[in-house]
Scaffold this motif. Structure first.
Motif, PDB file in Angstrom:
ATOM      1  N   HIS A  34      37.269  33.073  45.374  1.00 17.18           N
ATOM      2  CA  HIS A  34      37.046  31.864  44.579  1.00 17.18           C
ATOM      3  C   HIS A  34      36.605  32.217  43.154  1.00 17.18           C
ATOM      4  O   HIS A  34      37.006  31.555  42.195  1.00 17.18           O
ATOM      5  N   LEU A  35      35.788  33.248  43.030  1.00 13.85           N
ATOM      6  CA  LEU A  35      35.290  33.635  41.709  1.00 13.85           C
ATOM      7  C   LEU A  35      36.410  34.091  40.785  1.00 13.85           C
ATOM      8  O   LEU A  35      36.311  33.938  39.567  1.00 13.85           O
ATOM      9  N   GLN A  37      39.172  32.705  40.393  1.00 12.63           N
ATOM     10  CA  GLN A  37      39.895  31.542  39.890  1.00 12.63           C
ATOM     11  C   GLN A  37      39.206  30.874  38.700  1.00 12.63           C
ATOM     12  O   GLN A  37      39.777  29.994  38.062  1.00 12.63           O
ATOM     13  N   GLY A  38      37.979  31.260  38.421  1.00 16.42           N
ATOM     14  CA  GLY A  38      37.269  30.742  37.250  1.00 16.42           C
ATOM     15  C   GLY A  38      37.094  29.234  37.264  1.00 16.42           C
ATOM     16  O   GLY A  38      36.844  28.637  38.312  1.00 16.42           O
ATOM     17  N   GLU A  39      37.229  28.621  36.120  1.00 18.10           N
ATOM     18  CA  GLU A  39      36.975  27.185  35.967  1.00 18.10           C
ATOM     19  C   GLU A  39      37.915  26.309  36.777  1.00 18.10           C
ATOM     20  O   GLU A  39      37.615  25.139  37.011  1.00 18.10           O
ATOM     21  N   ASP A  40      39.036  26.835  37.196  1.00 17.72           N
ATOM     22  CA  ASP A  40      39.992  26.057  37.983  1.00 17.72           C
ATOM     23  C   ASP A  40      39.566  25.895  39.443  1.00 17.72           C
ATOM     24  O   ASP A  40      40.119  25.068  40.156  1.00 17.72           O
ATOM     25  N   ASP A  41      38.604  26.676  39.883  1.00 19.24           N
ATOM     26  CA  ASP A  41      38.185  26.628  41.284  1.00 19.24           C
ATOM     27  C   ASP A  41      37.299  25.415  41.556  1.00 19.24           C
ATOM     28  O   ASP A  41      36.480  25.030  40.725  1.00 19.24           O
ATOM     29  N   GLN A  42      37.445  24.833  42.740  1.00 22.82           N
ATOM     30  CA  GLN A  42      36.651  23.648  43.093  1.00 22.82           C
ATOM     31  C   GLN A  42      35.163  23.949  43.203  1.00 22.82           C
ATOM     32  O   GLN A  42      34.340  23.048  43.091  1.00 22.82           O
ATOM     33  N   TYR A  44      33.539  26.094  41.187  1.00 19.63           N
ATOM     34  CA  TYR A  44      33.114  26.711  39.932  1.00 19.63           C
ATOM     35  C   TYR A  44      31.717  26.252  39.498  1.00 19.63           C
ATOM     36  O   TYR A  44      30.859  27.059  39.183  1.00 19.63           O
ATOM     37  N   ARG A  45      31.489  24.950  39.468  1.00 24.07           N
ATOM     38  CA  ARG A  45      30.189  24.441  38.994  1.00 24.07           C
ATOM     39  C   ARG A  45      29.051  24.900  39.905  1.00 24.07           C
ATOM     40  O   ARG A  45      27.944  25.181  39.442  1.00 24.07           O
ATOM     41  N   PHE A  47      29.001  27.746  41.676  1.00 24.00           N
ATOM     42  CA  PHE A  47      28.769  29.161  41.398  1.00 24.00           C
ATOM     43  C   PHE A  47      28.044  29.359  40.072  1.00 24.00           C
ATOM     44  O   PHE A  47      27.201  30.246  39.943  1.00 24.00           O
ATOM     45  N   GLU A  48      28.347  28.556  39.077  1.00 26.51           N
ATOM     46  CA  GLU A  48      27.694  28.659  37.777  1.00 26.51           C
ATOM     47  C   GLU A  48      26.201  28.335  37.865  1.00 26.51           C
ATOM     48  O   GLU A  48      25.407  28.824  37.077  1.00 26.51           O
TER      49      GLU A  48
END
Length: 114
Positions: A34-35, A37-42, A44-45, A47-48
């Protein structure tokens, strides 16, 4: 019902684990995918919002340098850390088959000597 979480928000390994140790390893591999895929991953927020490696370096025993682990080698926690690091390294090798995806590498942040 106090709270319902849709199954689409579950972060689960793609295949069923064979053991408890396998479950943690497969989940780590899933998160790594998942990491990439960056900002496109569901997720992402989510993980951030998690602590970054820099936040954990001085606080979490799993990130302790090998020199510190040698000093505390007889403690059960240290033995557990070494076991988990070994399992994680083996899972990484198994999942990547020696050819990690672009942007993912074991060397550097996660390179430990035993």
């Amino acid at each position: 019902t106090l709270l319902t979480i849709p199954k689409s928000l579950f972060l689960l390994p793609r295949r069923a684990p064979e053991s408890f140790d396998d479950q943690a390893i497969l989940l780590a591999a899933e998160i790594a995918m998942h990491l990439t895929q960056g900002e496109d991953d569901q997720f992402y927020r989510y993980f951030e919002a998690l602590p970054k490696k820099e936040d954990l370096d001085n606080k979490h025993p799993f990130y302790a340098p090998n020199e510190d682990l040698v000093l505390f080698a007889e403690l059960p926690t240290t033995k557990t850390i070494r076991k988990e690091r070994t399992l994680l390294r083996e899972a990484w090798s198994s999942q990547t088959k020696g050819k990690p995806k672009e942007g993912l590498t074991w060397d550097g942040d996660y390179e430990w000597d035993f």
